[in-house]
Design a protein around this motif. Structure first.
Motif, PDB file in Angstrom:
ATOM      1  N   TYR A   1       3.373  12.054  32.803  1.00 39.64           N
ATOM      2  CA  TYR A   1       2.380  12.594  31.877  1.00 39.64           C
ATOM      3  C   TYR A   1       2.628  14.072  31.668  1.00 39.64           C
ATOM      4  O   TYR A   1       2.717  14.825  32.617  1.00 39.64           O
ATOM      5  N   GLY A   2       2.722  14.487  30.429  1.00 37.88           N
ATOM      6  CA  GLY A   2       2.905  15.891  30.113  1.00 37.88           C
ATOM      7  C   GLY A   2       1.602  16.503  29.632  1.00 37.88           C
ATOM      8  O   GLY A   2       0.811  15.848  28.972  1.00 37.88           O
ATOM      9  N   ASP A   3       1.378  17.750  29.973  1.00 40.11           N
ATOM     10  CA  ASP A   3       0.164  18.461  29.577  1.00 40.11           C
ATOM     11  C   ASP A   3       0.443  19.204  28.273  1.00 40.11           C
ATOM     12  O   ASP A   3       1.191  20.180  28.244  1.00 40.11           O
ATOM     13  N   LEU A   4      -0.174  18.737  27.195  1.00 39.92           N
ATOM     14  CA  LEU A   4       0.068  19.318  25.877  1.00 39.92           C
ATOM     15  C   LEU A   4      -0.350  20.781  25.828  1.00 39.92           C
ATOM     16  O   LEU A   4       0.357  21.614  25.241  1.00 39.92           O
ATOM     17  N   ALA A   5      -1.463  21.130  26.452  1.00 38.12           N
ATOM     18  CA  ALA A   5      -1.915  22.531  26.438  1.00 38.12           C
ATOM     19  C   ALA A   5      -0.878  23.432  27.103  1.00 38.12           C
ATOM     20  O   ALA A   5      -0.605  24.533  26.620  1.00 38.12           O
ATOM     21  N   TRP A   6      -0.292  22.975  28.201  1.00 37.87           N
ATOM     22  CA  TRP A   6       0.749  23.758  28.867  1.00 37.87           C
ATOM     23  C   TRP A   6       1.952  23.935  27.942  1.00 37.87           C
ATOM     24  O   TRP A   6       2.503  25.019  27.835  1.00 37.87           O
ATOM     25  N   LEU A   7       2.360  22.845  27.268  1.00 34.81           N
ATOM     26  CA  LEU A   7       3.507  22.907  26.376  1.00 34.81           C
ATOM     27  C   LEU A   7       3.273  23.930  25.263  1.00 34.81           C
ATOM     28  O   LEU A   7       4.133  24.756  24.981  1.00 34.81           O
ATOM     29  N   ILE A   8       2.098  23.895  24.668  1.00 36.79           N
ATOM     30  CA  ILE A   8       1.765  24.823  23.579  1.00 36.79           C
ATOM     31  C   ILE A   8       1.814  26.261  24.077  1.00 36.79           C
ATOM     32  O   ILE A   8       2.397  27.132  23.433  1.00 36.79           O
ATOM     33  N   THR A   9       1.227  26.502  25.243  1.00 35.41           N
ATOM     34  CA  THR A   9       1.199  27.858  25.802  1.00 35.41           C
ATOM     35  C   THR A   9       2.590  28.313  26.217  1.00 35.41           C
ATOM     36  O   THR A   9       3.013  29.420  25.889  1.00 35.41           O
ATOM     37  N   GLU A  10       3.303  27.463  26.931  1.00 41.54           N
ATOM     38  CA  GLU A  10       4.608  27.825  27.476  1.00 41.54           C
ATOM     39  C   GLU A  10       5.623  28.159  26.378  1.00 41.54           C
ATOM     40  O   GLU A  10       6.384  29.106  26.502  1.00 41.54           O
ATOM     41  N   LEU A  11       5.619  27.386  25.303  1.00 41.90           N
ATOM     42  CA  LEU A  11       6.590  27.590  24.246  1.00 41.90           C
ATOM     43  C   LEU A  11       6.049  28.425  23.090  1.00 41.90           C
ATOM     44  O   LEU A  11       6.742  28.640  22.097  1.00 41.90           O
ATOM     45  N   GLY A  12       4.802  28.891  23.205  1.00 33.29           N
ATOM     46  CA  GLY A  12       4.215  29.721  22.156  1.00 33.29           C
ATOM     47  C   GLY A  12       4.104  28.990  20.831  1.00 33.29           C
ATOM     48  O   GLY A  12       4.295  29.577  19.768  1.00 33.29           O
ATOM     49  N   MET A  13       3.787  27.700  20.897  1.00 32.17           N
ATOM     50  CA  MET A  13       3.686  26.888  19.688  1.00 32.17           C
ATOM     51  C   MET A  13       2.339  27.129  19.007  1.00 32.17           C
ATOM     52  O   MET A  13       1.349  27.387  19.685  1.00 32.17           O
ATOM     53  N   PRO A  14       2.268  27.027  17.686  1.00 31.61           N
ATOM     54  CA  PRO A  14       0.983  27.179  17.001  1.00 31.61           C
ATOM     55  C   PRO A  14       0.050  26.020  17.377  1.00 31.61           C
ATOM     56  O   PRO A  14       0.388  24.852  17.160  1.00 31.61           O
ATOM     57  N   ASP A  15      -1.093  26.340  17.941  1.00 37.33           N
ATOM     58  CA  ASP A  15      -1.990  25.344  18.522  1.00 37.33           C
ATOM     59  C   ASP A  15      -2.439  24.280  17.525  1.00 37.33           C
ATOM     60  O   ASP A  15      -2.240  23.088  17.736  1.00 37.33           O
ATOM     61  N   ALA A  16      -3.063  24.694  16.442  1.00 39.29           N
ATOM     62  CA  ALA A  16      -3.636  23.724  15.494  1.00 39.29           C
ATOM     63  C   ALA A  16      -2.562  22.838  14.873  1.00 39.29           C
ATOM     64  O   ALA A  16      -2.721  21.610  14.796  1.00 39.29           O
ATOM     65  N   GLU A  17      -1.475  23.443  14.445  1.00 42.19           N
ATOM     66  CA  GLU A  17      -0.414  22.676  13.806  1.00 42.19           C
ATOM     67  C   GLU A  17       0.243  21.701  14.786  1.00 42.19           C
ATOM     68  O   GLU A  17       0.574  20.572  14.437  1.00 42.19           O
ATOM     69  N   THR A  18       0.412  22.155  16.027  1.00 42.50           N
ATOM     70  CA  THR A  18       1.014  21.286  17.041  1.00 42.50           C
ATOM     71  C   THR A  18       0.107  20.099  17.327  1.00 42.50           C
ATOM     72  O   THR A  18       0.566  18.949  17.384  1.00 42.50           O
ATOM     73  N   ARG A  19      -1.178  20.362  17.483  1.00 36.68           N
ATOM     74  CA  ARG A  19      -2.121  19.261  17.748  1.00 36.68           C
ATOM     75  C   ARG A  19      -2.190  18.297  16.558  1.00 36.68           C
ATOM     76  O   ARG A  19      -2.300  17.082  16.751  1.00 36.68           O
ATOM     77  N   ASP A  20      -2.103  18.812  15.331  1.00 43.30           N
ATOM     78  CA  ASP A  20      -2.068  17.933  14.153  1.00 43.30           C
ATOM     79  C   ASP A  20      -0.817  17.049  14.180  1.00 43.30           C
ATOM     80  O   ASP A  20      -0.893  15.859  13.882  1.00 43.30           O
ATOM     81  N   SER A  21       0.321  17.633  14.533  1.00 45.10           N
ATOM     82  CA  SER A  21       1.555  16.855  14.631  1.00 45.10           C
ATOM     83  C   SER A  21       1.442  15.778  15.697  1.00 45.10           C
ATOM     84  O   SER A  21       1.839  14.628  15.474  1.00 45.10           O
ATOM     85  N   VAL A  22       0.904  16.142  16.851  1.00 42.03           N
ATOM     86  CA  VAL A  22       0.738  15.161  17.934  1.00 42.03           C
ATOM     87  C   VAL A  22      -0.194  14.044  17.478  1.00 42.03           C
ATOM     88  O   VAL A  22       0.071  12.861  17.717  1.00 42.03           O
ATOM     89  N   ARG A  23      -1.277  14.399  16.793  1.00 40.71           N
ATOM     90  CA  ARG A  23      -2.209  13.380  16.291  1.00 40.71           C
ATOM     91  C   ARG A  23      -1.484  12.407  15.355  1.00 40.71           C
ATOM     92  O   ARG A  23      -1.626  11.190  15.473  1.00 40.71           O
TER      93      ARG A  23
END
Length: 147
Positions: free
Chosen positions: A52-74
């Motif tokens: 299991y990967g933690d999406l919040a960690w991935l977003i923070t660690e790689l400096g990914m745009p939060d909203a856009e990343t979560r939309d893509s994951v959705r």
């Protein structure tokens, strides 16, 4: 009039491994290039944090745009390319696995333990089983409330 410009990919980056992406993700017209990039990063996350990967960690660690990343994951979840699990489900699976590993370790070493060590190990096993039992109860309660 000129034709399309050829593209060459560099593959000599020296990285320890290559992330592969299934053909259906790349060719799914419902996904954007960002979605495919997020999918690849989620695959990388799974290499680091299986199962299991933690999406919040991935977003923070790689400096990914939060909203856009979560939309893509959705979108990736809705289209069946990724699965999303809640913390209670992760705890359920991890607690069961840990409990089994502890029991296996105890079975393998019990004959080598002193009576005092056996008492300590039994107490530890009880605590691990308590965690497992709580996780199982939470999972059952969640499934009952979903029905």
């Amino acid at each position: 009039m000129s034709g399309p410009e050829p593209v060459r990919l560099r593959t000599d980056s020296g990285s320890p491994y290559t992330i592969t992406v299934p053909h259906d993700v790349v060719t799914d017209r419902r996904l954007s290039a960002m979605d495919v990039g997020v999918y690849m990063r989620c695959r990388w996350l799974m290499d680091l944090c299986f199962p299991y990967g933690d999406l919040a960690w991935l977003i923070t660690e790689l400096g990914m745009p939060d909203a856009e990343t979560r939309d893509s994951v959705r979108r990736l979840v809705e289209l069946g390319h990724l699965e999303m699990f809640g913390a209670d489900e992760v705890e359920f699976h991890e607690a069961r696995a840990v409990s089994q590993h502890v029991r296996d370790a105890i079975d393998a070493t019990v004959d080598d333990l002193t009576p005092a060590e056996r008492v300590a190990v039994a107490r530890f096993a009880d605590l691990v089983d308590l965690r497992r039992d709580r996780a199982v109860a939470a999972q059952r309660s969640k499934h009952l409330s979903d029905e």
